[in-house]
Design a protein around this motif. Structure first.
Motif, PDB file in Angstrom:
ATOM      1  N   LYS A   1       0.848  61.917  17.583  1.00 18.12           N
ATOM      2  CA  LYS A   1       1.983  61.652  16.691  1.00 18.12           C
ATOM      3  C   LYS A   1       3.003  62.778  16.733  1.00 18.12           C
ATOM      4  O   LYS A   1       4.037  62.700  16.088  1.00 18.12           O
ATOM      5  N   ARG A   2       2.680  63.865  17.421  1.00 15.40           N
ATOM      6  CA  ARG A   2       3.604  65.000  17.455  1.00 15.40           C
ATOM      7  C   ARG A   2       4.819  64.681  18.308  1.00 15.40           C
ATOM      8  O   ARG A   2       4.752  63.900  19.254  1.00 15.40           O
ATOM      9  N   ALA A   3       5.923  65.315  17.962  1.00 16.27           N
ATOM     10  CA  ALA A   3       7.147  65.086  18.719  1.00 16.27           C
ATOM     11  C   ALA A   3       7.138  65.884  20.020  1.00 16.27           C
ATOM     12  O   ALA A   3       7.731  65.476  21.009  1.00 16.27           O
ATOM     13  N   ASP A   4       6.470  67.041  20.028  1.00  9.47           N
ATOM     14  CA  ASP A   4       6.451  67.857  21.242  1.00  9.47           C
ATOM     15  C   ASP A   4       5.386  67.352  22.202  1.00  9.47           C
ATOM     16  O   ASP A   4       4.280  67.002  21.817  1.00  9.47           O
TER      17      ASP A   4
ATOM     18  N   LEU B   1       1.215  63.964   8.484  1.00 12.14           N
ATOM     19  CA  LEU B   1       0.098  63.021   8.622  1.00 12.14           C
ATOM     20  C   LEU B   1       0.061  61.998   7.502  1.00 12.14           C
ATOM     21  O   LEU B   1      -0.506  60.920   7.656  1.00 12.14           O
TER      22      LEU B   1
ATOM     23  N   THR C   1       5.710  58.592  11.272  1.00  9.83           N
ATOM     24  CA  THR C   1       4.289  58.619  10.928  1.00  9.83           C
ATOM     25  C   THR C   1       4.003  58.029   9.555  1.00  9.83           C
ATOM     26  O   THR C   1       2.852  57.779   9.224  1.00  9.83           O
TER      27      THR C   1
ATOM     28  N   GLY D   1       6.912  62.958  13.258  1.00  9.46           N
ATOM     29  CA  GLY D   1       5.979  63.738  14.065  1.00  9.46           C
ATOM     30  C   GLY D   1       6.436  65.151  14.373  1.00  9.46           C
ATOM     31  O   GLY D   1       5.678  65.938  14.927  1.00  9.46           O
ATOM     32  N   ASP D   2       7.701  65.475  14.034  1.00  6.95           N
ATOM     33  CA  ASP D   2       8.166  66.856  14.223  1.00  6.95           C
ATOM     34  C   ASP D   2       8.158  67.631  12.907  1.00  6.95           C
ATOM     35  O   ASP D   2       8.713  68.721  12.830  1.00  6.95           O
TER      36      ASP D   2
ATOM     37  N   GLY E   1      -3.938  62.095  15.888  1.00  9.83           N
ATOM     38  CA  GLY E   1      -2.963  62.924  15.171  1.00  9.83           C
ATOM     39  C   GLY E   1      -2.072  63.706  16.125  1.00  9.83           C
ATOM     40  O   GLY E   1      -0.860  63.793  15.933  1.00  9.83           O
TER      41      GLY E   1
ATOM     42  N   GLY F   1       4.655  70.797  13.198  1.00  6.43           N
ATOM     43  CA  GLY F   1       3.646  69.798  13.578  1.00  6.43           C
ATOM     44  C   GLY F   1       3.877  68.525  12.790  1.00  6.43           C
ATOM     45  O   GLY F   1       4.737  68.465  11.907  1.00  6.43           O
ATOM     46  N   ALA F   2       3.112  67.499  13.119  1.00 12.31           N
ATOM     47  CA  ALA F   2       3.371  66.177  12.556  1.00 12.31           C
ATOM     48  C   ALA F   2       3.017  66.093  11.071  1.00 12.31           C
ATOM     49  O   ALA F   2       2.109  66.770  10.596  1.00 12.31           O
TER      50      ALA F   2
ATOM     51  N   GLY G   1      13.953  60.805  17.933  1.00 11.45           N
ATOM     52  CA  GLY G   1      13.175  61.520  18.942  1.00 11.45           C
ATOM     53  C   GLY G   1      11.780  61.936  18.502  1.00 11.45           C
ATOM     54  O   GLY G   1      11.033  62.489  19.278  1.00 11.45           O
ATOM     55  N   ALA G   2      11.438  61.661  17.253  1.00 10.75           N
ATOM     56  CA  ALA G   2      10.105  62.043  16.767  1.00 10.75           C
ATOM     57  C   ALA G   2       9.405  60.805  16.193  1.00 10.75           C
ATOM     58  O   ALA G   2      10.022  60.035  15.455  1.00 10.75           O
ATOM     59  N   PRO G   3       8.140  60.607  16.516  1.00 12.19           N
ATOM     60  CA  PRO G   3       7.433  59.420  16.018  1.00 12.19           C
ATOM     61  C   PRO G   3       7.482  59.298  14.492  1.00 12.19           C
ATOM     62  O   PRO G   3       7.375  60.301  13.791  1.00 12.19           O
TER      63      PRO G   3
END
Lengths: 324, 339
Positions: A86-89, B63, B25, B39-40, A83, B60-61, B21-23
């Motif tokens: 999967k974060r962007a940071d 889920l 999910t 993911g952002d 998990g 946060g991501a 720029g963000a995964p």
């Protein structure tokens, strides 16, 4: 395990309740400002962690269906590390705080067994915070305390202001008997230099090359069967690859449950490369690590930390791997 | 890879590429859009005729994402369970604090989520959630086609909950090991889970007869159903592995169809093309192929390798567009048919 800079390092903090894990954690989080950490805590853990990314977890230890009886992993870590990836940071590091009674083996084994975890993160080190006042009695009463010392890459011997020098020497001897390769840092309030706690890369095969088992402690005191001890062997005669693989594979299969950690650097006959391995119970990471440096002595060195090592005929087994 | 030398697919030629720029999910269809979770913590709605609309929802991501009858519902690492309407209104259904909301699902006006070991169900009538407890942290949840049964996977198997006289009654489908995603077959007769080991497990619900589908070189992260048989289409291998679920015994003792064989790496996401006997397979290197459900399938290239794992493929509800998302946040949004 892959070796790549894109893998986020994971530091595992173990130690009995009250030893000072939370103190160390807060020290890391406040002193290393500007860096981004995720902290994975247990719901029974101590409160008051000062970080904006704290993840609650249950320590869920799962058995794997891979026919390996001692192969347990931390299911919650697989889920949470996945998990976090999967974060962007981008995270600089992840710290896992375990409960006082946790066995570190499933944590370490998670990094061997789960491919996604191994691809994206790497186990940096197991850091054990020990209470200088209470460690000796805890070692006698709880096998988890022994395991936490046996697995430790670093032991923070904390609260040394509360004991005298002879007690410190006594408790350090106790630690060394279980795990001669761990680094012991004496501290008050966990005030250790953070570069000796973080970024150690202790589980990489490179670091195994730094193992220097230059002592051979064969004269053990009379010890309890359940005590964790260590042994090491050196051979100047090159080993036979086939014989070693057969002996070592069989050894891990038969006694893997009692071998907590193993490490070694091996010199095989007719091979120009150094072979390096390190293992946790039955799981092992091994690889050739390039040719021997020109000026170094070519020899084979192996180390075992575990229980009932005297029943495994380790010395005879290792000797039998020598090439003719 | 030298991008100059790559021949673009028709989908890459005609579609738009977004670098977020963000995964990616997760993604789900709603109205005529595809809603994508990132993911952002953001959500983007992709419409066939308009520019995408971005909504910042979680910190946060994200889920998990699902569609309910009046918006998408999302679970995030910030412990929030949200409903987001297509005109970008965000409503908090519940806040779990430092606990992640790992899974969400909806059926008509019923919404549910899992956090830790519990499933929380909100129905029309009342604001207080009904709580279903389990023995370990929940890997996946699924609702059947009628909204009468909920499958919950965790360590040791699946718990199947049935709504009988307004009470949820449980029945256990045991199999040793840690279970992740769970789903019902389209006819509601089978339960399928992905496992921590490189395999899937399935049960025939009627008699709890169970079997494993194994032999994968990597973890199976995605499955879907396709064709009339139907086939259970799975990721985890270099081809899309399709298990036949027709007949009394399903895939027991039968060989799967292996399609979409042009990818050099393991498949990470699979999706069916509704109404056709065809399957999209996305691979670890970002390649996406469309392949026929047959012994000798033809493959169509949808996307060349991007270097990042395909983490979602979705088809718009009107079947006009395809969306491909990857683990680095690239989105391909392209018309599906020749114009």
């Amino acid at each position: 395990m892959e070796n790549s800079s894109s893998q986020v390092p994971v530091t595992v903090l173990t130690g009995f309740l009250g030893a000072g894990k939370t103190t160390l954690l807060n020290r890391i989080l406040t002193e290393q400002h500007g860096r981004r950490y995720a902290v994975i805590v247990n719901e029974f853990g101590e409160q008051g962690i000062d970080n904006d990314l704290v993840v609650d977890a249950d320590e869920e230890v799962f058995e794997m269906n891979n026919g390996c009886i001692c192969c347990t992993v931390r299911g919650d870590l697989i889920r949470i590390l996945g998990g976090l990836m999967k974060r962007a940071d981008q995270l600089d590091a992840i710290i896992v705080e375990t409960t006082g009674l946790a066995d570190p083996a499933p944590v370490a084994q998670t990094f061997f067994v789960d491919q996604d975890v191994a691809d994206q993160t790497k186990l940096d080190a197991i850091v054990t915070v020990a209470d200088a006042v209470h460690l000796s009695s805890q070692l006698g009463e709880h096998h988890e305390a022994e395991e936490q010392i046996a697995f430790a890459d670093v032991v923070l011997l904390n609260k040394i202001d509360l004991v005298d020098q002879s007690q410190i020497t006594g408790v350090k001897d106790r630690i060394r008997k279980i795990n001669p390769y761990t680094k012991i840092i004496e501290t008050n309030r966990c005030a250790a230099p953070l570069d000796e706690v973080l970024g150690l890369n202790a589980f990489s095969l490179d670091r195994v090359l730094e193992v220097e088992p230059d002592f051979l402690d064969s004269d053990h005191d009379h010890e309890h069967d359940d005590d964790v001890t260590s042994v090491s062997f050196v051979s100047d005669t090159p080993l036979d690859l086939e014989k070693f693989e057969k002996w070592f594979g069989n050894l891990l299969q038969t006694h893997g449950q009692n071998i907590l950690r193993s490490k070694g650097i091996l010199d095989f006959k007719n091979e120009k490369d150094r072979y390096v391995f390190q293992g946790v119970h039955m799981l092992m990471d091994a690889s050739p690590m390039g040719p021997w440096p020109e000026k170094s002595i070519r020899n084979s060195r192996v180390v075992f930390i575990g229980r009932k090592l005297e029943t495994m005929n380790l010395k005879e087994g290792f000797e039998s791997c020598k090439s003719d | 890879m030298n991008k100059e030398s790559v021949i673009k697919s028709r989908f890459e030629e005609n579609g738009k590429v977004f670098e977020t720029g963000a995964p990616v999910t997760g993604a789900v269809s709603i109205e005529n859009a595809v809603a994508v979770g990132f993911g952002d913590g953001s959500i983007r709605f992709f419409w066939p005729d308009n520019d995408p609309i971005e909504v910042q929802a979680h910190s946060g991501a994200i889920l998990s994402i699902a569609s309910s009858n009046d918006g998408v519902i999302t679970g995030g690492q910030d412990g929030r369970f949200l409903k987001i309407s297509t005109n970008a209104e965000v409503e908090e259904i519940y806040n779990f604090g430092t606990r992640w909301v790992d899974n969400v699902a909806a059926f008509e006006s019923m919404v549910l989520c899992s956090s830790g070991k519990n499933v929380y169900i909100w129905s029309d009538e009342n604001d207080k959630p009904k709580i279903l407890e389990h023995q370990s942290t929940i890997g996946g949840i699924a609702i059947d086609q009628n909204g009468r049964r909920i499958a919950v996977s965790c360590y040791g198997g699946v718990t199947l909950w049935r709504l009988e006289k307004n009470k949820w009654k449980s029945s256990k489908f045991a199999w040793k090991g840690s279970h992740g995603k769970v789903g019902f077959s389209p006819d509601g007769k089978y339960l399928v889970t992905t496992m921590q080991e490189n395999e899937l497990h399935a049960w025939r619900i009627r008699d709890k007869a169970s079997f494993a589908m194994s032999g994968y070189p990597s973890k199976v992260k995605s499955f879907t159903w396709a064709g009339d048989n139907p086939y259970l289409v799975t990721a985890g291998a270099k081809e899309a592995i399709c298990w036949p679920f027709d007949g009394k015994e399903g895939p027991k003792g039968r060989k799967p169809l292996c399609i979409a064989s042009g990818g050099q790496q393991n498949a990470t996401f699979v999706e069916s093309l509704p109404g056709e006997k065809a399957v999209f397979a996305g691979f670890r290197n970002g390649m996406v192929l469309l392949s026929e459900l047959s012994e000798h399938p033809n493959d169509v290239l949808i996307q060349n390798p991007t270097g990042s794992e395909v983490s979602n493929i979705s088809i718009s509800p009107d079947r006009s567009h395809i969306l491909v998302g990857d683990s680095k946040g690239q989105i391909l949004w392209s018309p599906l048919w020749e114009q």
